[in-house]
Write an enzyme that holds these catalytic residues in place. Structure first.
Site, short mmCIF file in Angstrom:
data_model
loop_
_atom_site.label_atom_id
_atom_site.label_comp_id
_atom_site.label_asym_id
_atom_site.label_seq_id
_atom_site.Cartn_x
_atom_site.Cartn_y
_atom_site.Cartn_z
N LEU A 82 0.64 -1.13 0.06
CA LEU A 82 -0.01 -0.12 0.10
C LEU A 82 0.86 1.40 -0.19
O LEU A 82 0.46 2.38 -0.12
CB LEU A 82 -0.97 -0.21 1.34
CG LEU A 82 -2.13 -1.27 1.21
CD1 LEU A 82 -2.79 -1.26 2.53
CD2 LEU A 82 -2.72 -1.28 -0.15
N CYS A 83 2.07 1.28 -0.26
CA CYS A 83 3.02 2.25 -0.44
C CYS A 83 2.67 3.00 -1.59
O CYS A 83 2.68 2.61 -2.66
CB CYS A 83 4.53 1.92 -0.25
SG CYS A 83 5.00 1.68 1.41
N HIS A 84 2.67 4.27 -1.66
CA HIS A 84 2.67 5.24 -2.77
C HIS A 84 4.18 5.14 -3.56
O HIS A 84 5.05 5.31 -2.79
CB HIS A 84 2.26 6.63 -2.33
CG HIS A 84 0.83 6.63 -1.95
ND1 HIS A 84 0.76 6.78 -0.52
CD2 HIS A 84 -0.14 7.03 -2.45
CE1 HIS A 84 -0.38 6.88 -0.48
NE2 HIS A 84 -1.00 7.11 -1.38
N MET A 120 9.32 4.51 4.94
CA MET A 120 9.10 3.64 4.33
C MET A 120 10.40 3.06 3.42
O MET A 120 11.11 2.21 3.48
CB MET A 120 7.97 2.82 3.71
CG MET A 120 6.88 2.73 4.79
SD MET A 120 7.33 1.51 6.24
CE MET A 120 7.39 0.13 5.36
N GLU A 121 10.73 4.11 2.63
CA GLU A 121 11.89 4.17 1.73
C GLU A 121 13.03 4.09 2.56
O GLU A 121 13.98 3.24 2.24
CB GLU A 121 11.76 5.10 0.82
CG GLU A 121 10.74 5.26 -0.26
CD GLU A 121 9.28 5.41 0.23
OE1 GLU A 121 8.41 5.23 -0.42
OE2 GLU A 121 9.33 6.08 1.22
N ASP A 135 24.24 -11.77 2.43
CA ASP A 135 24.39 -12.50 1.40
C ASP A 135 25.61 -12.33 0.83
O ASP A 135 26.40 -13.71 0.69
CB ASP A 135 23.35 -11.75 0.03
CG ASP A 135 23.29 -12.70 -1.00
OD1 ASP A 135 23.37 -14.12 -1.00
OD2 ASP A 135 23.73 -12.26 -2.46
#
Length: 167
Positions: A82-84, A120-121, A135
């Site tokens: 739901l992130c823009h 969020m970014e 990794d």
């Protein structure tokens, strides 16, 4: 108001019916916004030394993890439902060696002028950088731990500036 109605009122990604909902930001003003996030990857002392001295057989771990973190921030809306999608103007990913605790500290800063925040970014940048570091080094140190990924501060938007630990 019932407890469920109160929760729905504060959870902006849930509509009145309790369904997932992308927040409508079309009426919000475009403002400068910035967020900073941090996290770490803990590892054996030998692994940390190998990374710090650029002696890893796979090459410059920090350069690869930095690019991955930047790319992660740019792809945040593809990863979090739901992130823009945002037009980021700056993504910075930095690393610091913490020899006392045998870990690499990761910091990201994301900036833009837009209608919604970039927390969020910033979190995604740190997360993807940490995953990439893991990794690249898992063959020599499979017991590494990724930890304490959090937003440290945010600026801009209609709500007041915020720092981690504020009430």
């Amino acid at each position: 108001m019932t407890e469920k109605e109160t929760q729905r009122a504060t959870l902006t990604h849930i509509n009145e019916s309790g369904q997932a909902n992308m927040v409508d930001v079309s009426n919000k003003q475009v403002t400068y916004r910035q967020a900073c996030a941090t996290g770490y990857v803990a590892m054996k002392a030998d692994t940390l030394k190998m990374i710090a001295n650029a002696e890893h057989a796979k090459g410059d771990v920090f350069s690869v993890a930095r690019i991955a973190g930047i790319q992660g921030a740019k792809k945040c809306a593809d990863l979090i439902p739901l992130c823009h999608p945002l037009m980021l103007s700056k993504v910075q990913v930095d690393f610091a060696i913490d020899e006392v605790n045998n870990r690499v500290l990761i910091t990201s800063v994301c900036k833009l002028s837009g209608q919604t925040g970039v927390e969020m970014e910033a979190l995604t940048a740190v997360s993807v950088a940490a995953l990439t570091l893991f990794d690249m080094c898992k063959a020599v140190d499979p017991n590494m731990v990724i930890g304490e990924i959090k937003v440290m501060n945010k600026q801009g938007g209609k709500s007041a500036d915020w720092q981690h630990g504020d009430e």
